[in-house]
Design a protein around this motif. Structure first.
Motif, PDB file in Angstrom:
ATOM      1  N   HIS A   4     -15.239   9.217   6.901  1.00 55.02           N
ATOM      2  CA  HIS A   4     -13.860   8.743   7.043  1.00 55.02           C
ATOM      3  C   HIS A   4     -13.737   7.760   8.193  1.00 55.02           C
ATOM      4  N   TYR A 181     -11.551  18.455   8.364  1.00 55.37           N
ATOM      5  CA  TYR A 181     -10.563  17.532   7.799  1.00 55.37           C
ATOM      6  C   TYR A 181     -10.299  17.885   6.341  1.00 55.37           C
ATOM      7  N   ASN A 183      -8.455  16.141   2.949  1.00 57.07           N
ATOM      8  CA  ASN A 183      -7.902  14.903   2.414  1.00 57.07           C
ATOM      9  C   ASN A 183      -7.652  15.015   0.917  1.00 57.07           C
ATOM     10  N   GLN A 184      -6.857  14.098   0.404  1.00 56.17           N
ATOM     11  CA  GLN A 184      -6.598  14.048  -1.035  1.00 56.17           C
ATOM     12  C   GLN A 184      -7.891  13.792  -1.795  1.00 56.17           C
ATOM     13  N   GLN A 244      -0.740  10.690  -4.571  1.00 56.79           N
ATOM     14  CA  GLN A 244      -1.755  10.229  -3.631  1.00 56.79           C
ATOM     15  C   GLN A 244      -1.335   8.947  -2.924  1.00 56.79           C
ATOM     16  N   LEU A 250      -4.220   4.519   3.059  1.00 57.23           N
ATOM     17  CA  LEU A 250      -5.313   5.330   3.583  1.00 57.23           C
ATOM     18  C   LEU A 250      -6.019   4.665   4.763  1.00 57.23           C
ATOM     19  N   ALA A 256      -2.988   9.131   9.243  1.00 52.67           N
ATOM     20  CA  ALA A 256      -3.892  10.078   8.592  1.00 52.67           C
ATOM     21  C   ALA A 256      -4.380  11.165   9.536  1.00 52.67           C
ATOM     22  N   GLY A 293      -5.086  14.712   6.235  1.00 55.66           N
ATOM     23  CA  GLY A 293      -5.020  13.263   6.090  1.00 55.66           C
ATOM     24  C   GLY A 293      -3.718  12.779   5.485  1.00 55.66           C
ATOM     25  N   GLN A 294      -3.245  13.474   4.446  1.00 55.58           N
ATOM     26  CA  GLN A 294      -2.075  13.009   3.697  1.00 55.58           C
ATOM     27  C   GLN A 294      -1.149  14.213   3.440  1.00 55.58           C
TER      28      GLN A 294
END
Length: 686
Positions: A4, A181, A183-184, A244, A250, A256, A293-294
């Motif tokens: 990332h 982490y 994330n999507q 998303q 992103l 994020a 993150g999202q």
């Protein structure tokens, strides 16, 4: 590991007369044609003299190659990267076969046995879907959402898809420690636009083909009523896609970064059993805080977990698991997956030969073990020494450029210089290697080998939690034809395999090497100062070290790059997204500038020789254009436009050099030429 925070780089006997090429000579008086002198490093047969430099530099330098080089039937694209990769694959195959023959140590036995397990097609065919039947039964037994979430945590350990990821990275705000982490994730198509663009005929066709692929894979694992289930899964994934974040969204590391404890996570996404998920992912008691993150996506996912029928979620879970293991099952699975992922999405007509796929598996599973063999055989120490010199000159050039910037104030310059001073170059291979002794590999258990190898790597990552950051770790193997910058470690990394022509030619004059590998070095340095990397400080922490005025001037410059690249349209109806590719475009732009200045420093005030009728400046730019020669199938180009962060090869060349003032003086580019940009429209950042 999800990178990332790492930015990757990722595609005649003599030249005709200079007038025919449309070149302007630099007036150097010497010629390096004597015996033992450096070569030009230019692939003369690939030059197309019918295309003027001033009209299309990419096709002028690479037109002969474009005309003569077909895309291999087993590839979606080809280019300089792939051609080196193909050579490297042959070398790796030989090393693997030698290791299998010797089997004189734990690593060579592992390598040989893993490769043999993949090549034994007869044994694989006999097993059919047997190797994943137990997992399919476990999914059948799921009777509530809590068990479903736990399944997703376990599936992530073996690389099977789930609607959210779980990865270990350095804490973006505190680079001295690791964090987990989330994330999507979880889509079967390359990007949300493939689901949501109702007016795009291409994407409508892809969705139809995707439903067929889902139905086929579900049938292969024994599901019934597969057409209805395929429609339901596609509808579910469409809702996930709708929630998303876009590729552009992103790219904002501040938005994020959202650390949350279990209480906060439960408030955000109550349908997700967070302790159960973390425990199933192998991190019980180690991840008290997750960096989300999202957040808006997790909220929507929680709602879908509650509203979508459990049988649909279970069919989705089977699809993700079977799809992940399909390359290691019988021919029906392999062919079904390739027909969609390879042919429909990328336009590739043929699957790779089995030996290539076997080499790729060894690289995925025992990459640094194989890398040790590769470095010992194929990486001369003198290559590392020359790279160190090149890197040194590029760093000097960058220091000088920072000091001379007319748009940046003293306070920000001081911070930028401090960051540059702490850059850590890594060249060739790591100083310590991953120990694979605990990984069990059996010659008669391919899927088991894949699952154990992936669990081994997942556990290796999770074990980092609570430990000091390993600053010696590499995120690529030495045999990878690529490079990267990692802002959390503030390091630039150049694996051994990229140090080959046309990127680096040990027999060539330095002009072409600075245009090639020098621009790659500059590219990676520049990632430390692109729109994302510039948000990290000298210690690798996400921190705003800019004055507001300097940041505003920087953004104004980058907006012009966004506009330039947004005008490029590689496939009718599909323009590049200048915001999505901005970081890479900044790195190309500034990397070439740094390479030019580094080359000038290397000359020490002496003139560059003329070689094969080309002056040093000309060879520098030719060297840059050579490394980006490439071509791709239309479906692959569309996928790159929608899901990639890099511009396509011709725009990496033409879009970069037309912003460089010395390109104009070197080749006499004037108003009216297709490559011409008025001075006020040219972008120079670093």
């Amino acid at each position: 590991m999800n990178l990332h925070s790492a930015f990757r780089l990722g595609v005649l006997a003599a030249l005709p007369s200079l007038l025919a090429l449309g070149l302007v000579t630099a007036g150097h008086a010497t010629d390096a044609g004597r015996p033992g002198a450096p070569t030009s490093g230019i692939d003369a047969p690939f030059v197309d003299p019918s295309v003027r430099v001033q009209d299309d530099f990419f096709r002028h330098v690479n037109g002969g190659w474009l005309a003569k080089t077909p895309i291999p039937a087993d590839r979606p694209s080809t280019g300089a990267f792939l051609q080196i990769h193909e050579t490297t694959q042959l070398q790796l195959r030989a090393l693997i076969e030698q290791a299998a023959a010797r089997a004189d140590g734990p690593r060579t036995r592992q390598i040989g046995d893993l490769y043999a397990s993949f090549l034994d097609e007869a044994a694989i065919e006999k097993l059919g879907a047997g190797p994943i039947e137990a997992e399919m039964k476990r999914i059948d037994a799921i009777d509530d959402r809590r068990a479903l979430v736990a399944h997703f945590g376990r599936a992530l350990q073996v690389g099977a898809g789930a609607p959210m990821s779980f990865e270990i990275n350095q804490d973006a705000r505190d680079s001295t420690r690791y964090r987990a982490y989330v994330n999507q994730s979880g889509l079967g198509l390359p990007d949300r636009d493939y689901y949501l663009k109702e007016d795009d005929a291409r994407f409508r066709d892809v969705r139809t083909q995707y439903r067929g692929y889902i139905a086929k894979l579900l049938a292969l694992v024994g599901e019934t009523d597969t057409e209805a289930k395929a429609r339901a899964i596609l509808a579910l994934e469409t809702e996930l896609a709708r929630a998303q974040w876009t590729r552009v969204e992103l790219r904002d590391p501040v938005k994020a970064y959202n650390p949350m404890d279990v209480k906060q996570l439960m408030a955000l996404a109550p349908q997700i059993d967070w302790p159960g998920f973390v425990g199933a992912a192998g991190a019980a008691g180690k991840a008290d805080v997750l960096v989300v993150g999202q957040p808006s996506y997790l909220k929507a996912l929680s709602e879908q977990l509650a509203s979508a029928p459990l049988p649909v979620w279970k069919a989705y879970a089977k699809l993700r698991y079977a799809g992940a293991m399909a390359p290691f099952l019988g021919r029906d699975f392999v062919d079904a997956r390739f027909a969609f992922v390879g042919t429909v999405l990328s336009g590739t007509p043929e699957n790779q030969p089995r030996w290539k796929r076997g080499v790729a598996l060894v690289e995925e599973s025992l990459g640094e073990g194989l890398g040790q063999l590769y470095v010992a055989k194929h990486f001369p120490p003198e290559h590392k020494a020359r790279m160190e010199k090149l890197v040194g000159n590029l760093m000097r050039a960058y220091r000088q450029s920072l000091e001379q910037l007319d748009w940046m104030g003293p306070a920000t310059k001081k911070e930028a210089q401090a960051k540059l001073a702490t850059f850590v170059p890594k060249i060739g291979y790591p100083t310590k290697w991953i120990d694979y002794d605990a990984l069990a590999i059996r010659r008669d258990d391919l899927v088991g080998n894949v699952e154990r190898a992936r669990r081994f790597e997942h556990a290796r990552q999770v074990a980092k939690l609570g430990k000091p950051v390993d600053r010696d770790e590499w995120l690529m193997t030495p045999q990878t034809v690529n490079a990267y910058y990692n802002p959390s470690l503030n390091e630039i990394v150049f694996p051994a395999a990229i140090l080959q022509p046309p990127f680096f030619d040990a027999a060539a004059d330095e002009a072409v090497n600075y245009g090639g590998i020098g621009a790659v070095i500059g590219h990676e340095i520049s990632h430390g100062f692109d729109d994302e990397g510039s948000q990290y400080d000298a210690q690798g922490n996400l921190r705003d070290w800019w004055t507001k005025e300097d940041r505003a001037r920087f953004v104004a410059k980058t907006r012009r790059l966004v506009e330039q690249y947004g005008a490029f349209e590689p496939v009718p109806g599909y323009r590049l997204n200048g915001e999505q590719t901005l970081g890479e475009n900044i790195a190309d732009n500034s990397g070439l500038e740094a390479a030019w200045k580094g080359w000038q420093l290397s000359l020490g005030g002496k003139p560059a020789p003329v070689i094969d009728g080309l002056g040093g400046a000309q060879r520098f730019f030719y060297g840059f254009a050579q490394v980006w020669r490439g071509k791709a199938r239309e479906a692959a180009m569309v996928q790159q436009v929608k899901a990639g962060v890099h511009s396509l090869p011709e725009y990496r060349v033409n879009g970069t050099v037309r912003n460089h003032p010395t390109f104009y003086t070197t080749f006499g580019v004037k108003p009216g030429d297709a490559m011409y940009l008025p001075p006020e429209q040219r972008v120079s950042i670093w």
